[in-house]
Write a protein that holds these residues in place. Structure first.
Motif, PDB file in Angstrom:
ATOM      1  N   VAL A 128      36.444   2.509  69.876  1.00  0.00           N
ATOM      2  CA  VAL A 128      35.414   2.896  70.846  1.00  0.00           C
ATOM      3  C   VAL A 128      34.429   3.893  70.253  1.00  0.00           C
ATOM      4  O   VAL A 128      33.222   3.829  70.505  1.00  0.00           O
ATOM      5  N   ARG A 143      20.076   3.882  70.838  1.00  0.00           N
ATOM      6  CA  ARG A 143      19.299   4.563  71.857  1.00  0.00           C
ATOM      7  C   ARG A 143      18.143   5.331  71.236  1.00  0.00           C
ATOM      8  O   ARG A 143      17.032   5.346  71.769  1.00  0.00           O
ATOM      9  N   LEU A 198      22.787  -4.942  74.988  1.00  0.00           N
ATOM     10  CA  LEU A 198      22.850  -3.477  74.949  1.00  0.00           C
ATOM     11  C   LEU A 198      21.452  -2.882  74.794  1.00  0.00           C
ATOM     12  O   LEU A 198      21.130  -1.867  75.420  1.00  0.00           O
ATOM     13  N   LEU A 232      29.878  13.394  70.354  1.00  0.00           N
ATOM     14  CA  LEU A 232      28.534  13.022  70.793  1.00  0.00           C
ATOM     15  C   LEU A 232      27.752  14.200  71.373  1.00  0.00           C
ATOM     16  O   LEU A 232      26.559  14.072  71.634  1.00  0.00           O
ATOM     17  N   GLN A 233      28.422  15.335  71.577  1.00  0.00           N
ATOM     18  CA  GLN A 233      27.675  16.451  72.146  1.00  0.00           C
ATOM     19  C   GLN A 233      26.543  16.902  71.234  1.00  0.00           C
ATOM     20  O   GLN A 233      25.577  17.507  71.695  1.00  0.00           O
ATOM     21  N   VAL A 265      24.423  15.080  70.110  1.00  0.00           N
ATOM     22  CA  VAL A 265      23.231  14.304  70.444  1.00  0.00           C
ATOM     23  C   VAL A 265      22.367  15.036  71.460  1.00  0.00           C
ATOM     24  O   VAL A 265      21.139  14.985  71.414  1.00  0.00           O
ATOM     25  N   SER A 266      23.050  15.711  72.401  1.00  0.00           N
ATOM     26  CA  SER A 266      22.273  16.321  73.490  1.00  0.00           C
ATOM     27  C   SER A 266      21.889  17.761  73.201  1.00  0.00           C
ATOM     28  O   SER A 266      20.934  18.269  73.769  1.00  0.00           O
ATOM     29  N   SER A 298      37.979   8.376  70.265  1.00  0.00           N
ATOM     30  CA  SER A 298      37.740   7.159  71.051  1.00  0.00           C
ATOM     31  C   SER A 298      38.001   7.408  72.519  1.00  0.00           C
ATOM     32  O   SER A 298      37.362   6.810  73.378  1.00  0.00           O
ATOM     33  N   VAL A 299      38.973   8.263  72.799  1.00  0.00           N
ATOM     34  CA  VAL A 299      39.267   8.561  74.202  1.00  0.00           C
ATOM     35  C   VAL A 299      38.238   9.556  74.752  1.00  0.00           C
ATOM     36  O   VAL A 299      37.800   9.447  75.886  1.00  0.00           O
ATOM     37  N   VAL A 347      25.840   3.026  69.695  1.00  0.00           N
ATOM     38  CA  VAL A 347      25.029   3.121  70.914  1.00  0.00           C
ATOM     39  C   VAL A 347      24.009   4.253  70.796  1.00  0.00           C
ATOM     40  O   VAL A 347      22.830   4.075  71.137  1.00  0.00           O
ATOM     41  N   VAL A 348      24.436   5.415  70.271  1.00  0.00           N
ATOM     42  CA  VAL A 348      23.466   6.514  70.193  1.00  0.00           C
ATOM     43  C   VAL A 348      22.369   6.205  69.182  1.00  0.00           C
ATOM     44  O   VAL A 348      21.211   6.562  69.381  1.00  0.00           O
ATOM     45  N   ALA A 356      26.908  13.729  77.110  1.00  0.00           N
ATOM     46  CA  ALA A 356      25.827  13.659  76.121  1.00  0.00           C
ATOM     47  C   ALA A 356      25.001  12.393  76.286  1.00  0.00           C
ATOM     48  O   ALA A 356      23.799  12.386  76.038  1.00  0.00           O
ATOM     49  N   LEU A 357      25.664  11.319  76.690  1.00  0.00           N
ATOM     50  CA  LEU A 357      24.955  10.056  76.857  1.00  0.00           C
ATOM     51  C   LEU A 357      24.700   9.756  78.324  1.00  0.00           C
ATOM     52  O   LEU A 357      24.168   8.700  78.653  1.00  0.00           O
ATOM     53  N   PRO A 397      34.828  10.612  73.472  1.00  0.00           N
ATOM     54  CA  PRO A 397      33.697  10.584  72.535  1.00  0.00           C
ATOM     55  C   PRO A 397      32.779  11.794  72.693  1.00  0.00           C
ATOM     56  O   PRO A 397      32.039  12.123  71.768  1.00  0.00           O
ATOM     57  N   GLN A 398      32.865  12.447  73.837  1.00  0.00           N
ATOM     58  CA  GLN A 398      31.993  13.596  74.057  1.00  0.00           C
ATOM     59  C   GLN A 398      32.160  14.647  72.969  1.00  0.00           C
ATOM     60  O   GLN A 398      31.216  15.330  72.592  1.00  0.00           O
ATOM     61  N   LEU A 407      31.761   2.281  68.388  1.00  0.00           N
ATOM     62  CA  LEU A 407      30.829   1.629  69.306  1.00  0.00           C
ATOM     63  C   LEU A 407      29.830   2.627  69.865  1.00  0.00           C
ATOM     64  O   LEU A 407      28.624   2.376  69.880  1.00  0.00           O
ATOM     65  N   PHE A 408      30.326   3.798  70.275  1.00  0.00           N
ATOM     66  CA  PHE A 408      29.392   4.772  70.834  1.00  0.00           C
ATOM     67  C   PHE A 408      28.492   5.361  69.760  1.00  0.00           C
ATOM     68  O   PHE A 408      27.348   5.709  70.042  1.00  0.00           O
ATOM     69  N   TRP A 465      32.117  11.164  81.943  1.00  0.00           N
ATOM     70  CA  TRP A 465      32.953  10.893  80.772  1.00  0.00           C
ATOM     71  C   TRP A 465      32.280  11.419  79.506  1.00  0.00           C
ATOM     72  O   TRP A 465      32.851  12.192  78.771  1.00  0.00           O
ATOM     73  N   ILE A 466      31.054  10.967  79.267  1.00  0.00           N
ATOM     74  CA  ILE A 466      30.344  11.431  78.076  1.00  0.00           C
ATOM     75  C   ILE A 466      29.018  12.023  78.544  1.00  0.00           C
ATOM     76  O   ILE A 466      28.013  11.324  78.608  1.00  0.00           O
ATOM     77  N   LEU A 495      19.850  -0.141  77.176  1.00  0.00           N
ATOM     78  CA  LEU A 495      19.365   1.153  76.709  1.00  0.00           C
ATOM     79  C   LEU A 495      17.921   1.363  77.118  1.00  0.00           C
ATOM     80  O   LEU A 495      17.522   2.467  77.493  1.00  0.00           O
TER      81      LEU A 495
END
Lengths: 508, 514
Positions: B423, B434, A178, B506-507, B509-510, B499-500, B430-431, A69-70, B502-503, B426-427, A66-67, A182
């Motif tokens: 969402v 992290r 969380l 969020l890409q 990030v990587s 939200s559907v 999360v990042v 990246a994470l 997130p990539q 939220l992510f 799904w993601i 993590l």
């Protein structure tokens, strides 16, 4: 099979989105019943197609990225631990929807109520099916907003305060949880719960496990709730509407204990073993504390609220679940999972009944209800009285009903805890839990005496007291029947959970 | 990388050559296109304002939007192609680099400016008492956006400082444009604190230059690492002073006090602009200076930034929590304080970058800044739509008056709070979490967790207010201006899409940033 599982999650979510469209309140409620009914059918289909020969294996698995990246994957599946909870969730939501068609609590209308109920169902079902730590956290959070609005808009009494307390407490817990997730993800390099569980903590240093286990334990203990982190629960239950109370007690609390079994036990076993005695101690205190609080509320002149009383009884019952988990033995964990389901059925039924009594009398205050001699439901509304007595004795753990097996097995697990745990400590907890069962029996019998018995001729707060209605019977009978079935045929559940528990504990 | 290379000409050109053409710096116009187009659009608007009759001034706003769209479009070839640099020194190193870090922030800045233009179209064009002078407004906005877009691509201290000033100087004037007395006071406050920050920063920059012998960010890192011992205190003082300057612009505590008054006094879209683009400018500068130039001092500024982050989020959220529902301009004040709190979250990965001694955690800041920028401008948009006294109380029962605006606002607020259905918010959290956990900043992660809960309390209070039963009688719903509806629709649908999936955001990030 995996299509069924995906449909199970997508259907309520689409239904919730549908409620944004302008449809009439009545029609929305009926549509909600249809949708939750279809979800229940899907859950039953899933259970029917479940390979009962291999309940420790994840079935109906979907695993797509799904993601990236994470490194979060849409990893779904069910095993013998999650399947009963899944069916219970679908059942309770359906019954709540059926009940609400006829008896919508006072609030902003049926469309918003149905939308929130469906969103809540999505989050609850997702919690029990996802196999990725980040998704688990996401599912854990999805339920917060719908439940917040159910309490604050459709509740009664100090509803906004109670709703705020509920959501802030739970969010604090899950935010800390969380952090634990993590930490595990960063150190182990994956969020996949199946892979992590199979590794049994390999690759995680002892310190990492200790920190992660503490964070996760705190987060889940708030949700469960474990004494002393339970104080949001009585307020939330007292203020919530009937459907909210039923789902809160029947499903939301289980998300905490399910998380303990699914995440804490297999993924950070060393950390869990370190904290297990403390968890057991808190559980034992919770059992005694919950029953003492109930006894105090049940006294004459204590102005005890019946919903509050059942909420405190939940603290006690969840104490048994936590004690079973803390024993770290297959027996104890099986008992905990059984007690989970049993509590969902019985307390769901109790909250329905008390909600109905509150609707009829306009109050759930025990002193007002009972008057001088007792509310005399046996005489004035015999079917409701009988059901209430049935639920009460089921709750106190009468053999032959669902409440018995789980608590017995949990105590048995504590009697002979896993190697490495202090036996004297756990035997002490078991004795305390045994004392708790006595106190539980005491307060429930007091409640039955004060609500069901009494002189039907005495002047009552309300003159006209209708007995069991059709919609009430429809939404309550399944719970009563299942309470009986689970009590008489515990192997139905234990056969499912036992291999899966042994697999998670690494002994099977 | 440079075109000099491509043409096969010598890299080191002695001054006294016969070929003077080799001295002319060749510029990679594609690389500088995004800020350049914004600047050209600003000039075009200024000139056009002189010749357009008052009735046609509406065109200016459209022209600004078109300019920003064109600038955004020019990001596309840069994202798809390789990293390009220009304005290079013959001794190596370049002053302008369009790498992923720069492009992500340019997307945020130009996209944020575009949303701001859409939010302001109806206020600027309307004929009421609060009318703003069209030509000046659009010119200032575009100039500021140009500076903010230039900043993340700057790779030497001089360009950095100039870009920052280009971004902030027009902002003072933008704040002062409101002609009801509040504007001037707010602008003065903003101006004085900002100028002080610039002065402090310039002093710091000069110290750093003295110690390192270069103003190029990469060169400073090498220079500081090998600086003679007696210059160490100078270099360290310079680094601290530079950081203080950027902390002012980011509105990090204790340099945050100008924020609420400035936001309240500014025209509403400008407040939104400052909270997103202004903050992005300061943040990108801070990230560049710390991770590129001051890399040798990583642990020191890592700790400083971690403490700043903890203070910023705690103070911002605690102050936001204390806002009462009935104070005038309470909504903007709350958003102002919440933006201070959010700045604290944005600083967390920066601090983590110091601890981890790599630029990798910065991806979390970039991702969070993009998400925050989108939903925060959306929230400002709904505040503009509701209008009135800006009391929180005027949001009561919005769901009954304008359902979609209420849903959009609820969604934006929940994204800011980081709770489903928001969402993507939220992510974003999360990042950030992290990055902190990854860098071993457990205490900061716990502080942030507590802050997320505090923040939820006020976001949720506001959300609940939207759906509360209305106390006043239902007034006929005002017609929503088309431009405002477009901006809100854009922001809301982008947030839903993210939200559907997130990539999409969020890409960063990587991927590698620099």
């Amino acid at each position: 099979m995996n299509a069924v599982l995906i449909a199970l999650l997508v259907l309520p979510l689409l239904g919730a989105a549908l409620m944004l469209a302008p449809i009439g309140d009545k029609r929305a409620l009926r549509l909600g019943t249809t949708l939750t009914g279809a979800t229940l059918l899907l859950a039953i289909a899933l259970a029917a197609g479940f390979d009962r020969g291999a309940p420790s294996r994840m079935q109906a698995v979907t695993d797509v990225s799904w993601i990236p990246a994470l490194d979060v994957r849409l990893h779904l599946g069910v095993d013998g631990i999650s399947l009963p909870l899944l069916v219970l969730t679908a059942l309770l939501t359906f019954l709540c929807a059926v009940y609400s068609v006829k008896k919508l609590p006072a609030g902003p209308g049926g469309r918003a109520f149905t939308g929130l109920l469906l969103l809540l169902e999505t989050g609850m079902l997702a919690t029990f099916t996802v196999l990725d730590l980040v998704l688990f956290f996401l599912a854990f959070e999805i339920v917060l907003i719908p439940m917040y609005f159910l309490i604050s808009r459709w509740g009664s009494g100090q509803k906004v305060r109670a709703a705020n307390r509920f959501i802030l407490y739970t969010l604090l817990g899950s935010a800390v949880m969380l952090l634990g997730f993590l930490l595990i993800g960063v150190k182990a390099g994956t969020f996949d719960m199946v892979k992590l569980a199979d590794a049994h903590g390999a690759g995680l240093s002892h310190t990492t496990q200790l920190i992660a286990a503490l964070a996760i334990l705190v987060g889940l203990a708030v949700k469960a709730p474990a004494w002393p982190l339970h104080s949001w629960l009585p307020d939330a239950h007292t203020a919530a509407p009937t459907a909210g109370s039923v789902l809160l007690a029947g499903v939301l609390l289980k998300m905490g204990t399910y998380g303990l079994v699914r995440v804490l036990l297999p993924i950070v076993p060393d950390g869990t073993a370190t904290y297990a005695p403390y968890l057991g101690a808190f559980a034992a205190v919770g059992i005694v504390y919950g029953s003492l609080a109930c006894l105090a509320l049940a006294r004459t002149g204590a102005k005890g609220d019946l919903k509050r009383l059942i909420a405190y009884s939940s603290v006690g019952h969840m104490g048994f679940v936590l004690l079973g988990i803390a024993s770290l033995t297959p027996t104890g964990v099986n008992g905990a999972l059984f007690a989970n389901i049993a509590h969902g059925l019985i307390t769901g039924l109790l909250f329905f009944l008390v909600g109905a009594v509150k609707d009829r009398y306009g109050t759930a205050d025990l002193d007002t209800l009972a008057g001088a001699t007792g509310a005399a439901l046996y005489g004035r509304a015999p079917r409701i009285g009988a059901l209430l007595a049935f639920a009460a004795v089921a709750s106190l753990g009468l053999p032959g009903l669902a409440g018995f097996w789980g608590e017995l097995l949990a105590m048995y697990g504590a009697f002979d805890p896993a190697a490495g745990l202090s036996r004297p400590a756990f035997v002490t907890y078991m004795v305390l839990a045994g004392l708790g069962t006595l106190l539980t029996a005491a307060y429930l019998l007091v409640v039955v005496r004060r609500v069901c018995m009494g002189d039907p001729k005495q002047p009552a707060p309300v003159a006209d007291l209708p007995d069991l209605q059709g919609y009430e019977a429809a939404s309550w009978t399944p719970l009563a029947a299942l309470t009986l079935v689970a009590g008489l045929w515990p192997a139905l559940l234990l056969g499912l959970s036992d291999p899966a528990v042994k697999h998670l504990l690494g002994s099977g | 990388m440079t075109t000099t290379h491509d043409l096969g000409q010598p890299v080191m050109t002695p001054l006294a050559v016969a070929d003077p053409g080799g001295l002319i710096q060749s510029v990679d116009w594609v690389a500088v296109a995004p800020p350049l187009i914004a600047a050209l659009a600003a000039l075009a608007v200024l000139v056009a304002d002189l010749f357009l009759p008052p009735a046609r001034k509406r065109l200016l706003g459209r022209l600004s939007a078109a300019g920003l769209l064109a600038a955004l479009a020019m990001l596309l070839p840069l994202v798809l192609g390789d990293t390009r640099s220009t304005f290079c020194f013959t001794s190596g190193g370049c002053s302008y680099t369009a790498d992923h870090f720069a492009l992500a922030f340019q997307l945020l800045v130009l996209g944020g400016a575009l949303l701001t233009v859409l939010l302001s179209l109806h206020t600027v064009d309307s004929a009421d008492a609060e009318k703003l002078p069209a030509g000046e407004y659009w010119f200032l906005l575009l100039s500021s956006a140009c500076g903010a877009a230039l900043l993340p691509a700057a790779r030497d201290l001089a360009t950095l400082v100039i870009a920052l000033e280009v971004a902030t100087l027009p902002a003072f004037a933008l704040v002062a444009l409101r002609r009801d007395g509040r504007g001037a006071e707010s602008a003065l406050k903003f101006f004085l604190s900002s100028v002080t920050a610039t002065a402090v920063m310039l002093l710091g920059v000069s110290f750093v230059y003295a110690a390192a012998g270069t103003i190029q960010l990469q060169g400073i890192a090498d220079g500081l690492a090998h600086a003679p011992a007696q210059l160490k205190p100078l270099a360290e003082a310079g680094a601290v002073l530079t950081l203080v300057g950027f902390a002012f612009k980011t509105a990090a505590v204790p340099f945050h006090f100008w924020v609420p008054d400035t936001y309240v006094g500014a025209p509403l879209p400008v407040a939104g602009y400052l909270s997103v683009v202004g903050k992005a400018a300061g943040l990108s500068g801070l990230a560049l200076v710390t991770t590129l130039a001051f890399r040798p001092y990583g642990h020191t500024w890592g700790l400083v930034l971690a403490v700043l982050a903890a203070l910023t989020m705690t103070v911002g959220n605690a102050a936001a929590l204390r806002q009462r529902a009935d104070t005038p301009y309470g909504a903007v004040r709350l958003l102002a304080w919440s933006s201070v709190g959010q700045a604290g979250y944005l600083l967390v990965p920066l601090a983590a970058a110091g601890y981890a001694d790599s630029a990798e955690p910065l991806g979390a800041t970039v991702a969070y800044a993009l998400i925050y920028g989108l939903v925060n401008l959306g929230a400002f948009g709904v505040v503009a739509l509701v209008g009135g006294s800006g009391r929180l109380e005027s949001f009561r029962g919005l769901a009954g008056r304008n359902r979609w605006a209420a849903f959009a606002m609820a969604f934006f607020l929940l994204c800011l709070a980081g709770l489903p259905p928001g969402v993507v918010g939220l992510f974003g959290k999360v990042v950030v979490f992290r990055s902190a956990v990854d860098a071993g900043l457990g205490w900061l992660a716990v502080v942030m967790a507590v802050n997320v809960v505090i923040a939820l309390a006020y976001y949720l209070k506001w959300t609940a207010l939207l759906f509360a039963p209305s106390t006043e009688q239902v007034v006929a719903p005002r017609r929503v201006p088309a431009s405002l509806a477009t901006a809100l629709g854009l922001a809301a649908s982008a947030a839903v899409v993210l939200s559907v999936a997130p990539q999409l955001v969020l890409q960063v990030v990587s991927g590698s940033l620099f």
